[in-house]
Each structure stands twice: as C-alpha cells, then as structure tokens.
Design an enzyme around this catalytic site. Structure first.
Site, short mmCIF file in Angstrom:
data_model
loop_
_atom_site.label_atom_id
_atom_site.label_comp_id
_atom_site.label_asym_id
_atom_site.label_seq_id
_atom_site.Cartn_x
_atom_site.Cartn_y
_atom_site.Cartn_z
N LYS A 102 -7.23 -11.74 29.52
CA LYS A 102 -7.03 -11.67 28.06
C LYS A 102 -5.61 -11.21 27.80
O LYS A 102 -5.02 -10.51 28.63
CB LYS A 102 -8.01 -10.67 27.44
CG LYS A 102 -8.18 -10.82 25.96
CD LYS A 102 -9.18 -11.92 25.65
CE LYS A 102 -9.40 -12.08 24.16
NZ LYS A 102 -10.54 -12.99 23.92
P1 NAD Z 1 -9.96 -15.41 13.06
O1 NAD Z 1 -8.69 -14.66 12.99
O2 NAD Z 1 -9.95 -16.87 12.86
O3 NAD Z 1 -11.00 -14.81 11.99
C1 NAD Z 1 -11.32 -13.46 11.90
C2 NAD Z 1 -12.07 -13.27 10.58
O4 NAD Z 1 -12.57 -11.94 10.53
C3 NAD Z 1 -11.19 -13.44 9.33
O5 NAD Z 1 -11.95 -14.06 8.32
C4 NAD Z 1 -10.89 -11.99 8.93
O6 NAD Z 1 -10.56 -11.85 7.56
C5 NAD Z 1 -12.21 -11.37 9.27
N1 NAD Z 1 -12.18 -9.91 9.41
C6 NAD Z 1 -11.29 -9.14 10.07
N2 NAD Z 1 -11.63 -7.84 9.94
C7 NAD Z 1 -12.76 -7.82 9.20
C8 NAD Z 1 -13.58 -6.78 8.69
N3 NAD Z 1 -13.32 -5.52 8.95
N4 NAD Z 1 -14.68 -7.14 7.94
C9 NAD Z 1 -14.95 -8.43 7.67
N5 NAD Z 1 -14.20 -9.44 8.12
C10 NAD Z 1 -13.12 -9.14 8.86
O7 NAD Z 1 -10.61 -15.00 14.46
P2 NAD Z 1 -11.70 -15.80 15.30
O8 NAD Z 1 -10.99 -16.65 16.28
O9 NAD Z 1 -12.70 -16.37 14.38
O10 NAD Z 1 -12.35 -14.61 16.15
C11 NAD Z 1 -13.35 -13.78 15.60
C12 NAD Z 1 -14.05 -13.04 16.73
O11 NAD Z 1 -14.62 -13.99 17.63
C13 NAD Z 1 -13.16 -12.17 17.59
O12 NAD Z 1 -13.90 -11.05 18.02
C14 NAD Z 1 -12.83 -13.05 18.77
O13 NAD Z 1 -12.49 -12.31 19.92
C15 NAD Z 1 -14.15 -13.76 18.94
N6 NAD Z 1 -14.07 -15.04 19.66
C16 NAD Z 1 -13.26 -16.04 19.24
C17 NAD Z 1 -13.24 -17.24 19.93
C18 NAD Z 1 -12.43 -18.41 19.47
O14 NAD Z 1 -12.56 -19.49 20.08
N7 NAD Z 1 -11.63 -18.30 18.43
C19 NAD Z 1 -14.03 -17.39 21.08
C20 NAD Z 1 -14.87 -16.37 21.48
C21 NAD Z 1 -14.88 -15.19 20.75
#
Ligand code: NAD
Length: 411
Positions: A102
C-alpha cells in the site's frame, strides 16, 4: 488501538486457530520493506512544499505485491502498514497471484491544483521507481486517487524504465485500463451482499441499504444494488448524510456525483438530512461503510441496528467493535473479502496489459462474479463448519494460502 496492531490481532487469532506456529506467524506479521520518502514540489505560487510519501510492501510469497495509493491528510506509516497487510490477505482470500502493498502521500488534495497533483505524483514515482514494477509491485487507485493519477504514474514510470502499462492498474480506458475497473469494488461488494442475502432465502428486491461514503466504492455499490431492486435509504459524503425511507433516487444521485459537487448541494423529493451517527444507526438490512477506516468504535457498534455489515471500506471496524457485533449477532463480512472486487479487476487489467489484449465489459463482470462468489462460498463453508466469524474464517483461508506459499518457497 493503532491500525497495524488491530490487523495483527486478526492474523494472530487465525494463526493460533490453525496452529501455524510462531516461526511462520512472525514471517506473516512482518512487512518485507518500508519505503518512506520526501516528495518536494514547486507550488503554483512558486513556493516549495515537501510532503511525506510511503510505499510499504508487506508480503510477496504469492506473487508481485499489489495495493492502492491514497492521498489524504491522515496518511501515516502505521495506517499504510496496516493497509499493506490487508492487501496480502485480500489477494489471498480471492486467490489471485499477488502479495500485498500500500502507498500514500500525506496531503490534502482539496488544497492542490491539478498541475500540483501531477507534479506530486510524478515526483513520488521518481522517488520509488526502483521499488515498483510490473513484476515487483503494482499500485492502483484508493482514496482521492483516480484514473488520471494512474495515467501520470504509468507515464512517469515508462519515461524512466520504458513503456510499461502493467506497472499500475485503474488506468483510463484510453491508456490500457480495463473495462469494468471503475465500478469493480462497488460491484463486488454487491455480489457478496447478494450471495449473503440469497443464503437467507431472500432476493435483493426490497432489501434496505444504508451506505456511508458516496465516492468510487459507495456510489457503484449503490448503483448495482439499485439495479437489483434494493432500496438505498441513505448515502453520505464527508459533509452530508441524505435519507429517504422510501429509497433515494440513485440514478439521479449518480449523475449528480459525476459533477463532483458535494451532497450538501443535492435536493431531491422526500430527501432529508440526518447526522452521520444516525446513518450508522439506521434500522436497515444492510449497512455498507465505504469511506475511511475506524468508523465502528465500541460506542458506535452499540448503536448499529443493521442485520449485516458489508465492509466496502478498508478497516472500518475496530477489534472492540467486532466483538460487540459478534455478541449482538450482527454479521460483519470483512473488507478482505467484501471489497476484493477492485483488486480482482485490477488483476484482470494487469493480465490484459501483459498479453496486449482487451476483454469486453461483460466478460470482466462475469469473471469478477465467478471469483467473488467462489471466494464467498469458500469462506461461508468455513464459517458454517467451524462456527467462526466471517472475519476469522476469511483470515484462516488467506493465511493458509500465504503460509503454504511461504513454506514451499523457503525462508
Ligand atoms: P473515494 O475518495 O472515491 O470516496 C470516499 C468517500 O467517502 C467520499 O464520498 C467522501 O466524501 C466520503 N467520506 C470521507 N470521510 C467521510 C466521513 N467521515 N463520513 C462520510 N463520508 C466520508 O474513495 P474510494 O475509492 O471510494 O474508497 C473508499 C474506501 O474503500 C476506502 O476505505 C478505500 O480504502 C476502500 N477501497 C477502495 C477501493 C477502490 O477500488 N477504490 C478498493 C478496495 C477498498
């Protein structure tokens, strides 16, 4: 509890259940390498800013290391170490030929212009370019990084090492990204949710869902569940939580999200605002955390009323909360299984890049469904046979695979 300590707790628990022994356990707990770099860039106003960047490579026993890159003010080495470890277990639980890594840069992307983001990304790649590579370590998007950031990574790495599309996944389609990658994590979350709901003898039709976070993972999870007839009653971003007990208009919200405006600017019929705490405590069938880690603390866990939590986010549940959910009979489908759809389609992208060919979206989605449902069934069988929690069973499956590979390769 610190994030890495929490992850290690799960590893130890599974290792002890399996009698792996302290020698192997120590190997599985220890990251292989930690790269901490400074990332200096010239800001648009001519000043110099220096950021801290990290790439932590946890384990390569089963193949090249794989894991996202996160841009966020809270990024620190402990967090990145924990997320790197989770990637090792995630790639193992879905049985794709990777290890785990990561990366992250401690920065606030909201304060950076697009040219500053590009300079930051390119400088970071220059700093770690000897440590990543198509057969070594392959970054991907995570919080606040997207296809454009991946394109800069590919370009900068290729400038230094020759044309290498397979060095990074989650690229734009025009630059050898894969069909279906953008939606893959959210789609996978819903494939797992559907399998679980089907096991209860129900279909997804009418299932009520609340989603925290409406970014990449949360929005596509909402869309896929909506297509199956589920009722998404709440979604949120960092500033606003929207609620409609009759179900939110997900297609309109998806169009709205593409404009990159905050949910505070969204107006819809029958939509009210609730607090973030109220969203997590809604009486729904399924609760999907899809924002950052550490959401479910001991206190929050006592308020949750959902029947099942499907972890779209990485590490949203603290170990104390996990125990409370277990005591209260709330099933938690863990991150390493539930959100593995993203890394699975990243793997497909890497395979397509290496072979210089392209799969249609329907083929990608079908292969994703097969891997997710097979992995779900493997974990579910263990949950039933040995009366384990879903998290412990997932770790047992993953540790078994990584431990075997480690022993076969030799210390
Ligand atoms: P992103 O940046 O696209 O979206 C994150 C979202 O969470 C945004 O809408 C943001 O406003 C919201 N957010 C942040 N803090 C918040 C809070 N305190 N309360 C409510 N909403 C809040 O990120 P993403 O890629 O969607 O990733 C989200 C999660 O999924 C992370 O934990 C990431 O590690 C995990 N993840 C992502 C992927 C991927 O392919 N993108 C894969 C596996 C896991």
């Amino acid at each position: 509890m610190k994030a890495f300590e929490a992850t290690n707790l799960y590893i130890r628990k599974a290792s002890q259940l399996m009698n792996l022994g302290s020698r192997i356990e120590l190997l599985l707990l220890s990251p292989e390498a930690e790269h901490n770099v400074t990332v200096p860039i010239e800001l648009d106003n001519g000043e110099i800013a220096v950021f801290s960047g990290y790439r932590i490579q946890h384990n390569s026993a089963r193949g090249p290391m794989k894991g996202g890159l996160r841009y966020h003010p809270t990024v620190d080495p402990d967090d990145v170490r924990a997320l790197a470890s989770l990637m090792t277990w995630k790639t193992a639980v879905v049985n794709i030929p990777y290890g785990g890594a990561k990366g992250g840069i401690a920065c606030d992307p909201k304060q950076l212009s697009q040219p500053e983001m590009e300079r930051l990304t390119r400088k970071f790649v220059q700093r770690i370019s000897m440590e990543i590579g198509p057969q070594r370590d392959i970054p991907a998007p995570d919080v606040n990084t997207n296809a454009q950031v991946m394109a800069w990574i590919m370009d900068e790495y290729s400038r230094l090492h020759g044309y290498s599309p397979a060095v990074v996944t989650g690229k734009p389609l025009e630059l050898h990204g894969s069909e279906g990658r953008e939606a893959a994590t959210g789609r996978g979350v819903i494939v797992i949710t559907e399998a679980f709901i089907n096991d209860l003898g129900r279909s997804m039709e009418g299932v009520t869902i609340a989603i925290q976070g409406f970014g990449n993972v949360g929005s596509y999870a909402a869309q896929c569940a909506h297509e199956l007839g589920s009722k998404i009653v709440a979604v949120s971003d960092v500033g606003t939580s929207l609620y409609n007990p009759d179900g939110l208009d997900i297609p309109t919200l998806m169009t709205f999200a593409k404009t990159r405006r905050p949910l505070s600017e969204y107006e819809g019929e029958g939509v009210s605002r609730i607090t973030p705490q109220e969203l997590l405590a809604l009486d729904v069938d399924v609760l999907i955390p899809a924002a950052l880690g550490g959401v479910f603390t001991r206190e929050v866990a006592e308020t949750v009323r959902a029947k099942v939590i499907v972890e779209g986010a990485n590490a949203p549940t603290e170990p104390e909360a996990d125990e409370i959910f277990e005591r209260r009979g709330i099933v938690v489908i863990p991150d390493i299984l539930a959100n593995a759809g993203g890394v699975t389609v990243s793997y497909f992208e890497w395979v397509q890049n290496i072979q210089c060919l392209r799969w249609a979206e329907a083929e990608v989605n079908e292969r994703l469904r097969t891997i997710m449902t097979n992995s779900y069934a493997t974990v579910r069988n263990l949950v039933k046979q040995r009366n384990l929690s879903w998290r412990t069973a997932s770790f047992v499956v993953a540790l078994g695979r990584v431990a075997k590979a480690t022993v076969l390769r030799g210390v």
